[in-house]
Design a protein around this motif. Structure first.
Motif, PDB file in Angstrom:
ATOM      1  N   ARG A  14      43.567  45.560  49.176  1.00  0.00           N
ATOM      2  CA  ARG A  14      44.525  44.984  50.123  1.00  0.00           C
ATOM      3  C   ARG A  14      44.568  45.752  51.437  1.00  0.00           C
ATOM      4  NH1 ARG A  14      45.277  40.741  50.967  1.00  0.00           N
ATOM      5  NH2 ARG A  14      47.422  40.933  51.696  1.00  0.00           N
ATOM      6  N   MET A  15      44.278  47.070  51.409  1.00  0.00           N
ATOM      7  CA  MET A  15      44.242  47.853  52.653  1.00  0.00           C
ATOM      8  C   MET A  15      43.224  47.281  53.640  1.00  0.00           C
ATOM      9  SD  MET A  15      44.594  51.701  51.116  1.00  0.00           S
ATOM     10  CE  MET A  15      44.089  52.643  52.562  1.00  0.00           C
ATOM     11  N   THR A  16      42.189  46.608  53.136  1.00  0.00           N
ATOM     12  CA  THR A  16      41.180  46.030  54.028  1.00  0.00           C
ATOM     13  C   THR A  16      41.555  44.605  54.440  1.00  0.00           C
ATOM     14  OG1 THR A  16      39.875  44.931  52.302  1.00  0.00           O
ATOM     15  CG2 THR A  16      39.409  47.261  52.702  1.00  0.00           C
ATOM     16  N   GLY A  17      42.594  44.045  53.818  1.00  0.00           N
ATOM     17  CA  GLY A  17      42.977  42.658  54.099  1.00  0.00           C
ATOM     18  C   GLY A  17      42.260  41.659  53.198  1.00  0.00           C
ATOM     19  N   ALA A  18      41.348  42.133  52.343  1.00  0.00           N
ATOM     20  CA  ALA A  18      40.629  41.229  51.445  1.00  0.00           C
ATOM     21  C   ALA A  18      41.527  40.796  50.278  1.00  0.00           C
ATOM     22  CB  ALA A  18      39.364  41.900  50.921  1.00  0.00           C
ATOM     23  N   ILE A  19      41.085  39.763  49.573  1.00  0.00           N
ATOM     24  CA  ILE A  19      41.837  39.199  48.448  1.00  0.00           C
ATOM     25  C   ILE A  19      41.203  39.658  47.133  1.00  0.00           C
ATOM     26  CG2 ILE A  19      42.456  37.033  47.258  1.00  0.00           C
ATOM     27  CD1 ILE A  19      43.905  37.308  49.869  1.00  0.00           C
ATOM     28  N   PRO A  20      41.999  40.296  46.255  1.00  0.00           N
ATOM     29  CA  PRO A  20      41.461  40.646  44.936  1.00  0.00           C
ATOM     30  C   PRO A  20      41.342  39.411  44.041  1.00  0.00           C
ATOM     31  CG  PRO A  20      43.699  41.511  45.208  1.00  0.00           C
ATOM     32  CD  PRO A  20      43.378  40.749  46.447  1.00  0.00           C
ATOM     33  N   VAL A  21      40.248  39.303  43.315  1.00  0.00           N
ATOM     34  CA  VAL A  21      40.047  38.235  42.335  1.00  0.00           C
ATOM     35  C   VAL A  21      39.878  38.937  40.987  1.00  0.00           C
ATOM     36  CG1 VAL A  21      38.478  36.417  41.557  1.00  0.00           C
ATOM     37  CG2 VAL A  21      38.999  36.670  44.002  1.00  0.00           C
ATOM     38  N   VAL A  79      33.894  44.868  54.434  1.00  0.00           N
ATOM     39  CA  VAL A  79      34.837  43.960  53.769  1.00  0.00           C
ATOM     40  C   VAL A  79      36.139  43.905  54.569  1.00  0.00           C
ATOM     41  CG1 VAL A  79      36.211  43.601  51.673  1.00  0.00           C
ATOM     42  CG2 VAL A  79      33.840  44.401  51.496  1.00  0.00           C
ATOM     43  N   GLY A  80      36.650  42.710  54.795  1.00  0.00           N
ATOM     44  CA  GLY A  80      37.872  42.573  55.593  1.00  0.00           C
ATOM     45  C   GLY A  80      38.629  41.310  55.251  1.00  0.00           C
ATOM     46  N   PRO A  81      39.584  40.940  56.118  1.00  0.00           N
ATOM     47  CA  PRO A  81      40.434  39.775  55.858  1.00  0.00           C
ATOM     48  C   PRO A  81      39.607  38.521  55.572  1.00  0.00           C
ATOM     49  CG  PRO A  81      41.240  40.989  57.756  1.00  0.00           C
ATOM     50  CD  PRO A  81      39.938  41.617  57.376  1.00  0.00           C
ATOM     51  N   GLY A  82      40.052  37.768  54.554  1.00  0.00           N
ATOM     52  CA  GLY A  82      39.354  36.525  54.207  1.00  0.00           C
ATOM     53  C   GLY A  82      38.275  36.720  53.157  1.00  0.00           C
ATOM     54  N   ASP A  83      37.793  37.951  53.002  1.00  0.00           N
ATOM     55  CA  ASP A  83      36.783  38.212  51.962  1.00  0.00           C
ATOM     56  C   ASP A  83      37.454  38.331  50.600  1.00  0.00           C
ATOM     57  OD1 ASP A  83      34.833  38.341  53.924  1.00  0.00           O
ATOM     58  OD2 ASP A  83      35.027  40.513  54.163  1.00  0.00           O
ATOM     59  N   GLU A  84      36.660  38.144  49.544  1.00  0.00           N
ATOM     60  CA  GLU A  84      37.161  38.336  48.182  1.00  0.00           C
ATOM     61  C   GLU A  84      36.433  39.504  47.519  1.00  0.00           C
ATOM     62  OE1 GLU A  84      38.377  33.657  47.346  1.00  0.00           O
ATOM     63  OE2 GLU A  84      36.780  34.571  46.146  1.00  0.00           O
ATOM     64  N   VAL A  85      37.198  40.254  46.721  1.00  0.00           N
ATOM     65  CA  VAL A  85      36.641  41.382  45.975  1.00  0.00           C
ATOM     66  C   VAL A  85      37.038  41.207  44.517  1.00  0.00           C
ATOM     67  CG1 VAL A  85      36.626  43.887  45.672  1.00  0.00           C
ATOM     68  CG2 VAL A  85      36.798  42.913  47.981  1.00  0.00           C
ATOM     69  N   VAL A  86      36.061  41.159  43.634  1.00  0.00           N
ATOM     70  CA  VAL A  86      36.346  40.935  42.213  1.00  0.00           C
ATOM     71  C   VAL A  86      36.582  42.268  41.511  1.00  0.00           C
ATOM     72  CG1 VAL A  86      35.494  39.974  40.043  1.00  0.00           C
ATOM     73  CG2 VAL A  86      34.918  38.849  42.211  1.00  0.00           C
ATOM     74  N   THR A  87      37.689  42.346  40.771  1.00  0.00           N
ATOM     75  CA  THR A  87      37.953  43.531  39.956  1.00  0.00           C
ATOM     76  C   THR A  87      38.740  43.091  38.711  1.00  0.00           C
ATOM     77  OG1 THR A  87      38.679  45.842  39.999  1.00  0.00           O
ATOM     78  CG2 THR A  87      40.109  44.244  41.126  1.00  0.00           C
ATOM     79  N   VAL A  88      39.422  44.029  38.065  1.00  0.00           N
ATOM     80  CA  VAL A  88      40.176  43.716  36.848  1.00  0.00           C
ATOM     81  C   VAL A  88      41.661  43.989  37.080  1.00  0.00           C
ATOM     82  CG1 VAL A  88      38.290  44.121  35.230  1.00  0.00           C
ATOM     83  CG2 VAL A  88      39.718  46.046  35.985  1.00  0.00           C
ATOM     84  N   CYS A 107      33.865  34.268  38.540  1.00  0.00           N
ATOM     85  CA  CYS A 107      34.808  34.813  39.532  1.00  0.00           C
ATOM     86  C   CYS A 107      34.220  34.813  40.936  1.00  0.00           C
ATOM     87  CB  CYS A 107      35.190  36.246  39.160  1.00  0.00           C
ATOM     88  SG  CYS A 107      35.984  36.358  37.557  1.00  0.00           S
ATOM     89  N   PHE A 108      32.917  34.536  41.041  1.00  0.00           N
ATOM     90  CA  PHE A 108      32.281  34.572  42.363  1.00  0.00           C
ATOM     91  C   PHE A 108      32.543  33.291  43.136  1.00  0.00           C
ATOM     92  CE2 PHE A 108      28.746  37.518  40.564  1.00  0.00           C
ATOM     93  CZ  PHE A 108      29.568  38.613  40.743  1.00  0.00           C
ATOM     94  N   SER A 109      32.701  33.448  44.464  1.00  0.00           N
ATOM     95  CA  SER A 109      32.758  32.293  45.365  1.00  0.00           C
ATOM     96  C   SER A 109      31.900  32.653  46.577  1.00  0.00           C
ATOM     97  CB  SER A 109      34.197  32.011  45.796  1.00  0.00           C
ATOM     98  OG  SER A 109      34.569  32.887  46.851  1.00  0.00           O
ATOM     99  N   LEU A 110      31.847  31.731  47.539  1.00  0.00           N
ATOM    100  CA  LEU A 110      31.069  32.036  48.746  1.00  0.00           C
ATOM    101  C   LEU A 110      31.723  33.159  49.551  1.00  0.00           C
ATOM    102  CD1 LEU A 110      30.114  28.406  49.786  1.00  0.00           C
ATOM    103  CD2 LEU A 110      28.598  30.194  48.847  1.00  0.00           C
ATOM    104  N   LYS A 111      33.018  33.446  49.245  1.00  0.00           N
ATOM    105  CA  LYS A 111      33.722  34.503  49.990  1.00  0.00           C
ATOM    106  C   LYS A 111      33.571  35.881  49.344  1.00  0.00           C
ATOM    107  CE  LYS A 111      37.384  31.449  51.645  1.00  0.00           C
ATOM    108  NZ  LYS A 111      38.778  31.064  51.370  1.00  0.00           N
ATOM    109  N   THR A 112      32.987  35.943  48.140  1.00  0.00           N
ATOM    110  CA  THR A 112      32.915  37.227  47.438  1.00  0.00           C
ATOM    111  C   THR A 112      31.998  38.194  48.174  1.00  0.00           C
ATOM    112  OG1 THR A 112      33.111  35.999  45.370  1.00  0.00           O
ATOM    113  CG2 THR A 112      32.499  38.328  45.209  1.00  0.00           C
ATOM    114  N   LYS A 113      32.544  39.373  48.513  1.00  0.00           N
ATOM    115  CA  LYS A 113      31.754  40.385  49.218  1.00  0.00           C
ATOM    116  C   LYS A 113      31.419  41.574  48.334  1.00  0.00           C
ATOM    117  CE  LYS A 113      30.903  39.034  53.430  1.00  0.00           C
ATOM    118  NZ  LYS A 113      31.909  39.095  54.504  1.00  0.00           N
ATOM    119  N   ALA A 114      32.281  41.831  47.334  1.00  0.00           N
ATOM    120  CA  ALA A 114      32.073  43.034  46.524  1.00  0.00           C
ATOM    121  C   ALA A 114      32.686  42.871  45.138  1.00  0.00           C
ATOM    122  CB  ALA A 114      32.694  44.249  47.229  1.00  0.00           C
ATOM    123  N   VAL A 115      32.175  43.676  44.203  1.00  0.00           N
ATOM    124  CA  VAL A 115      32.748  43.788  42.864  1.00  0.00           C
ATOM    125  C   VAL A 115      33.132  45.249  42.668  1.00  0.00           C
ATOM    126  CG1 VAL A 115      32.361  43.521  40.386  1.00  0.00           C
ATOM    127  CG2 VAL A 115      31.179  42.023  41.985  1.00  0.00           C
TER     128      VAL A 115
END
Ligand SMILES: *Cc1c(COP(=O)(O)O)cnc(C)c1O
Length: 367
Positions: free
Chosen positions: A96-103, A75-84, A122-130
């Protein structure tokens, strides 16, 4: 009446002081201060505690454990990670330490856990992890997350910082996702005497990457197989954790008994944050919902009872995270809960009489 605190590690320390001092002295005389036998022994013992099957990597904090798991998954910049947004800030710092965007996914009003009805939106084509957060010692239904993910290429990292010993359908929290992260910050269900954390996974390839990332990307000194960081666990903390892990089962039982007493003694009209279905709760915190929370809290403080709010500020509304673009009202259950939740004193050494006193005072303050 003495003050009733939220947390008191000294009571526990004084019970195990001689074992702790012996363990620390063993480390100081061993000639090895980081990533040695104590860390290896702790990693092995923690895997056993989780029922075996996987591998553990001892690191420097729960935040690092989450960040390292994300990095190991690529997971890195430009990716999305879904959490609460009703979690400890570090869940989001790690993303954020990885550069990913929290959703942010909203939460269920009764369990305060990720609302799985809303997850798919909450998922998009950029979502890499939950990252489901097993908040308060409650457990998110990870199997259900997996079925919602379906054949999308999305990985699950369990945030177990509050859930050591919790189970869902008999499965330990931390063993159901692709990877999981534990914190041993002093206040957690298993606490070091300083900072420490741990990554866990059943996937040997992933474990190998997490182990590399923990120390500059090395398999052997001084050659980086990949980019890494420094997040070593030190031998003194591991030695403390080895002493305390042996008592974690007993301590969990005490937490569950105290929670059972609160359940009985609090007025049935008082709303509690509910355990999820089929959950064996680890009661890191015992949390109720109170309409006039701040008034009740002040009254309890006046009567000598310390309480907590976990957490008073939803992360999406904090100044640091405004750039993510969430406004007020975007996560309505998260925002409402932040105004109502109240954590009552809960730690294994809390005397049962204190639970009686606290319950009576809460009942009176809310009557
Ligand atoms: C404590 C905590 C963390 C972070 O752990 P540290 O060891 O303090 O870095 C992450 N997530 C949750 C839910 C926590 O409670």
């Amino acid at each position: 009446m003495n003050r009733i605190p939220m947390f008191d590690y000294l009571v526990q320390y004084h019970k195990i002081e001689s074992d702790i001092l012996a363990a620390v002295s063993r480390v100081l005389n061993s000639g090895r201060l980081v990533l040695g036998n104590e860390v290896r022994a702790f990693e092995g013992a923690f895997v056993d505690f989780l029922g075996g099957g996987g591998s553990a990597v001892g690191v420097n904090s729960g935040t690092d454990a989450l960040a390292i798991a994300l990095m190991a998954l690529g997971v890195g910049p430009g990716d999305e990670v879904v959490t609460v947004a009703n979690t400890a800030v570090p869940t989001v710092s790690a993303i954020r330490m990885t550069g990913a965007i929290p959703v942010f996914c909203d939460v269920d009003a009764s369990t305060a856990l990720m609302d799985l009805e809303q997850l798919a939106y909450c998922f998009s084509l950029k979502t890499k992890a939950v990252i489901p957060v097993h908040l308060f010692g409650n457990v998110v239904d990870v199997e259900r997350i997996r079925s919602i993910i379906g054949n999308r290429d999305i990985r699950i990292i369990e945030d177990c910082a509050q859930a050591h010993g919790a189970q869902l359908r008999g499965q330990p929290a931390g063993t159901m996702g692709d990877a999981s992260a534990f914190s041993f910050y002093p206040t957690k269900n298993l606490g070091a005497f300083g900072d420490a954390g741990l990554c866990y996974s059943n996937d040997t390839g992933l474990v190998k990457e997490m182990r590399r990332i923990r120390m500059y990307g090395f398999d052997d000194a001084y050659y980086s197989e990949r980019e890494g960081i420094n997040s070593r666990m030190d031998e003194i903390q591991a030695a403390v954790l080895n002493v305390k892990l042996a008592r974690l089962g007993d301590n969990l039982e005490k937490r569950r008994k105290l929670a059972g007493r609160y359940n009985q003694l609090l007025d049935p009209a008082i709303e509690r944050i509910k355990p999820g279905e089929y959950v064996d709760h680890a009661y890191h915190l015992y949390v109720i919902k109170v309409d006039e929370r701040d008034r009740v809290r002040k009254e309890l403080t006046r009567q000598g009872v310390d309480t907590g709010v976990h957490y008073p500020f939803p992360i999406h509304l904090m100044r640091a995270y405004r750039f993510l673009g969430y406004g007020e009202g975007t996560l309505s259950n998260t925002e409402t809960l932040a105004k109502k939740i109240l954590s009552l004193p809960m730690y294994p050494e809390l005397p049962p009489e204190s639970v009686e006193n606290v319950s009576a005072l809460v009942n009176r303050a809310m009557a």
